[in-house]
Scaffold this motif. Structure first.
Motif, PDB file in Angstrom:
ATOM      1  N   TYR A  26       0.544  -1.175   0.094  1.00 38.22           N
ATOM      2  CA  TYR A  26      -0.079  -0.042   0.091  1.00 38.22           C
ATOM      3  C   TYR A  26       0.967   1.307   0.083  1.00 38.22           C
ATOM      4  N   GLU A  28      -0.615   4.706  -0.123  1.00 42.00           N
ATOM      5  CA  GLU A  28      -1.390   5.563   0.442  1.00 42.00           C
ATOM      6  C   GLU A  28      -2.646   5.032   1.261  1.00 42.00           C
ATOM      7  N   GLN A  33      -9.682   5.001   5.241  1.00 46.46           N
ATOM      8  CA  GLN A  33      -8.790   4.823   6.228  1.00 46.46           C
ATOM      9  C   GLN A  33      -8.274   6.158   6.775  1.00 46.46           C
ATOM     10  N   GLY A  53     -14.633  -2.690  -1.757  1.00 44.77           N
ATOM     11  CA  GLY A  53     -13.312  -2.408  -2.250  1.00 44.77           C
ATOM     12  C   GLY A  53     -12.488  -1.312  -1.905  1.00 44.77           C
ATOM     13  N   LYS A  56     -11.811  -0.863   3.691  1.00 47.30           N
ATOM     14  CA  LYS A  56     -12.587  -0.881   5.182  1.00 47.30           C
ATOM     15  C   LYS A  56     -11.767  -1.716   6.031  1.00 47.30           C
ATOM     16  N   THR A  57     -11.470  -2.893   5.711  1.00 47.18           N
ATOM     17  CA  THR A  57     -10.797  -3.622   6.742  1.00 47.18           C
ATOM     18  C   THR A  57      -9.733  -3.142   7.278  1.00 47.18           C
ATOM     19  N   ASP A 310     -12.890 -10.940  -0.785  1.00 44.72           N
ATOM     20  CA  ASP A 310     -11.799 -10.158  -1.548  1.00 44.72           C
ATOM     21  C   ASP A 310     -11.070 -11.005  -2.426  1.00 44.72           C
TER      22      ASP A 310
HETATM   23  P1  ADP Z   1     -13.709  -3.232   1.558  1.00 41.93           P
HETATM   24  O1  ADP Z   1     -13.808  -4.257   2.677  1.00 41.93           O
HETATM   25  O2  ADP Z   1     -13.662  -1.881   1.645  1.00 41.93           O
HETATM   26  O3  ADP Z   1     -14.770  -3.970   0.727  1.00 41.93           O
HETATM   27  P2  ADP Z   1     -11.183  -4.462   1.636  1.00 41.93           P
HETATM   28  O4  ADP Z   1     -10.796  -4.157   2.872  1.00 41.93           O
HETATM   29  O5  ADP Z   1     -11.447  -5.988   1.511  1.00 41.93           O
HETATM   30  O6  ADP Z   1     -12.286  -3.590   1.177  1.00 41.93           O
HETATM   31  O7  ADP Z   1      -9.940  -4.134   0.541  1.00 41.93           O
HETATM   32  C1  ADP Z   1     -10.022  -4.323  -0.666  1.00 41.93           C
HETATM   33  C2  ADP Z   1      -8.432  -4.435  -1.254  1.00 41.93           C
HETATM   34  O8  ADP Z   1      -7.852  -3.221  -1.217  1.00 41.93           O
HETATM   35  C3  ADP Z   1      -7.830  -5.532  -0.409  1.00 41.93           C
HETATM   36  O9  ADP Z   1      -7.335  -6.154  -1.491  1.00 41.93           O
HETATM   37  C4  ADP Z   1      -6.741  -4.748   0.096  1.00 41.93           C
HETATM   38  O10 ADP Z   1      -5.561  -5.700   0.476  1.00 41.93           O
HETATM   39  C5  ADP Z   1      -6.714  -3.541  -0.627  1.00 41.93           C
HETATM   40  N1  ADP Z   1      -6.246  -2.348   0.123  1.00 41.93           N
HETATM   41  C6  ADP Z   1      -6.680  -1.917   1.208  1.00 41.93           C
HETATM   42  N2  ADP Z   1      -6.179  -0.664   1.446  1.00 41.93           N
HETATM   43  C7  ADP Z   1      -5.521  -0.468   0.459  1.00 41.93           C
HETATM   44  C8  ADP Z   1      -4.565   0.813   0.463  1.00 41.93           C
HETATM   45  N3  ADP Z   1      -4.399   1.811   1.163  1.00 41.93           N
HETATM   46  N4  ADP Z   1      -3.650   0.770  -0.683  1.00 41.93           N
HETATM   47  C9  ADP Z   1      -3.855  -0.176  -1.695  1.00 41.93           C
HETATM   48  N5  ADP Z   1      -4.551  -1.448  -1.235  1.00 41.93           N
HETATM   49  C10 ADP Z   1      -5.419  -1.399  -0.474  1.00 41.93           C
END
Ligand code: ADP
Ligand code: MG
Length: 556
Positions: A26, A28, A33, A53, A56-57, A310
């Protein structure tokens, strides 16, 4: 990292967390976040809402990790998720972000797996519990103090969690935690009714809502196609021929429909599997892992089973059955277009469901364009392209390995090379239609949702409540019911099935019980004794040119 952007370093997270995040690749923090992490670090309750996507995790995992006191070997944070798969996924994310924080232990607590190892992990001092509510309640019944030290609670996919089905379990869980805990909720969608319930469980919550013009991710290209309910399988099969997909997830409404569509796809040679709440836990994990690493390309799922997954290689979402509400649509298509990638979402709409399509467009704020059933010419072109692509890499050295054989064969047969090459092609393509007339014959024109006779039952799931779902007849003694995805649609009659099983299985006629031919599948009663051996024997049997793939039928 520059002063202006700040990046993860500016978020006041523990340096070893920042290091792990950067090691993950990652660059940024995403908007959710950026805005949520400081609020969670400051100890506020929070409702966080952002598109699927968007990370949020990590928005909750990073600040929660920061708050863990590694020196204390007791549960400190609880993350609740609606499905076992999601619980595992979130637990894995925690482990990734905690890689450089020795002493952090995460336990995933979910049903369908033995309690023992979970209890052991809890006893050995896991600080972070990622759980599904049902199994966590089982643990609470054994030991009501399990959550007594948990000061941080996260509900992922909060709207799903706060629906009625989970409420009783949630009450028990909430009551087993200290009053003073911090509670945060995350979801892509939060209907007002659920939001009201949420607020009751939070203390002066902060709200973070990442506004976007549309609720769905712009990188997901959305289209719909009008079909009649009984043409859905044919439509899916034809679309799959022309769509260039990497991995695909197809949504249907019922558990049975996941099985039926998955086996119809398997029968066509796709690497497909079903995912629903009834499938055994270890099998469900295997399905997800296989989809991730390419052993599977298509998963046919119900809504809840696929919530929040994911799997970055998913390029396509097929909504084979209409979702129950616009929120479900948003979550479904959010399985693609992850972390800024592109994706394509297709929705099959029966004539009566057109209104729901308008609702979806209104709620998502995005127009869904109409596509037509691929024409036979397009199907043919796609097949020839695939054939070309499969041969291309062989041309480089096939002449060295098989050139002499070719000369010998054409001499032995006494034919010209083109005739021999054509014969080889016919053999290699295994009866597949590869000229326009044959493709047209094979794929009778689907009238693209042209109005039909009135009173058509189109709301149903494509297998859901059709007449052929009548409860099957009681089984004869010592017999087991087996199922194939071949049915009347595939031109199968009882005598074909019987013939194939008698011949290839070497059974006596009276060993075979009732045969029921339905539109999309068939059932056969076979002797329980030696059944596995028989099924293995019939593994490669073909009926009407298609793989029989007879399986034990699970009654539910
Ligand atoms: P959500 O819960 O919002 O649907 P996820 O938390 O599952 O999304 O994250 C989606 C994807 O984005 C995952 O593969 C994660 O590893 C990736 N991700 C999360 N934060 C970042 C970031 N800051 N930069 C790049 N990729 C990220
Ligand atoms: Mg998520």
């Amino acid at each position: 990292m520059t002063q202006e952007t700040g990046g993860f370093a500016a978020l006041d997270l523990h340096p070893s967390i920042v290091a792990a995040v950067i090691a993950t690749g990652y660059e940024e923090p995403s908007a959710i976040q950026q805005q949520s992490i400081p609020l969670i670090l400051a100890g506020h309750d929070l409702i966080g809402q952002a598109q699927t996507g968007t990370g949020k995790t990590a928005a909750f995992a990073l600040p929660v990790l920061h708050k863990i006191d590694v020196s204390k070997r007791e549960p400190q944070a609880l993350i609740l998720a609606p499905t076992r798969e999601l619980a595992l996924q979130v637990a894995t994310a925690f482990e990734t972000y905690a890689k450089q924080m020795p002493g952090v232990n995460v336990v995933a607590v979910y049903g369908g797996a033995p309690m023992g190892p979970q209890i052991k992990a809890l006893r050995q001092g896991a600080q972070i519990i990622v759980a599904t509510p049902g199994r966590l309640c089982d643990h609470l019944r054994r030991d009501e103090k399990v959550l007594a030290t948990v000061n941080h609670l996260v509900l992922d996919e909060a709207d799903e969690m706060l629906k009625l089905g989970f409420m009783d379990d949630l009450e028990v869980i909430f009551n087993a935690m200290p009053e003073s805990r911090q509670t945060v909720l995350f979801s892509a969608t939060l209907p007002p009714s659920i939001r009201a319930i949420a607020e009751r469980h939070l203390k002066e919550p902060k709200h973070v809502k990442i506004q976007s013009k549309t609720q769905t991710v712009a990188a997901i290209e959305q289209a719909y196609m009008l079909v009649h309910a009984d043409q859905k399988v044919a439509a899916v099969l034809r679309l799959l021929e022309v769509e260039e997909f990497d991995a695909l997830i197809a949504f249907v409404r019922t558990k049975q429909a996941t099985l039926d569509l998955a086996s119809a796809l398997e029968a066509k040679g796709y690497k497909a599997a079903a995912l629903n709440g009834d499938i055994a836990q270890n099998q469900r994990e295997r399905v997800i892992d296989s989809l991730k690493d390419g052993r599977l390309d298509i998963v046919v799922a119900t809504d809840v089973a696929a919530r929040g997954l994911d799997v970055p290689r998913i390029t396509h979402v097929f909504n084979v059955d209409m979702p129950y509400d616009p929120e479900s649509y948003v979550h479904r298509i959010g399985r693609t277009g992850r972390a800024g990638r592109e994706g394509r979402a297709l929705l099959l709409v029966t004539p009566r469901e057109r209104r729901m399509l308008q609702v979806i467009e209104r709620v998502t704020g995005q127009k869904v364009s109409e596509v037509r059933m691929p024409a036979p010419q397009a199907v043919l072109d796609a097949r020839i392209k695939k054939l070309t692509n499969s041969l291309k890499p062989l041309v480089a050295d096939a002449e060295t390995t098989h050139g002499e054989l070719f000369d010998r064969l054409s001499a032995d047969i006494g034919c010209n090379p083109r005739a021999l090459a054509a014969a080889l092609l016919r053999k290699a393509t295994n009866g597949q239609a590869l000229d326009l007339a044959s493709v047209e014959r094979e794929q009778p024109l689907v009238p693209n949702g042209a109005p039909r006779e009135r009173g058509e039952r189109s709301e149903r799931s494509f297998t859901g409540d059709r007449p052929e779902r009548r409860a099957p007849m009681p089984l004869g003694e010592g017999r087991a019911r087996c199922r194939t995805a071949l049915g009347a649609r595939d031109g199968i009659a009882a005598k074909n099935l019987l013939g194939a099983i008698l011949n290839e299985g070497g059974l006596a006629r009276d060993a075979i019980g009732r045969i029921q031919i339905r539109e999309t599948f068939s059932l056969v009663e076979l002797p329980e004794d030696g059944l596995d051996r028989l099924l293995a024997k019939l593994k490669d049997t073909r009926v009407a040119g298609k793989q029989l793939k007879l399986r034990r039928y699970r009654e539910d």
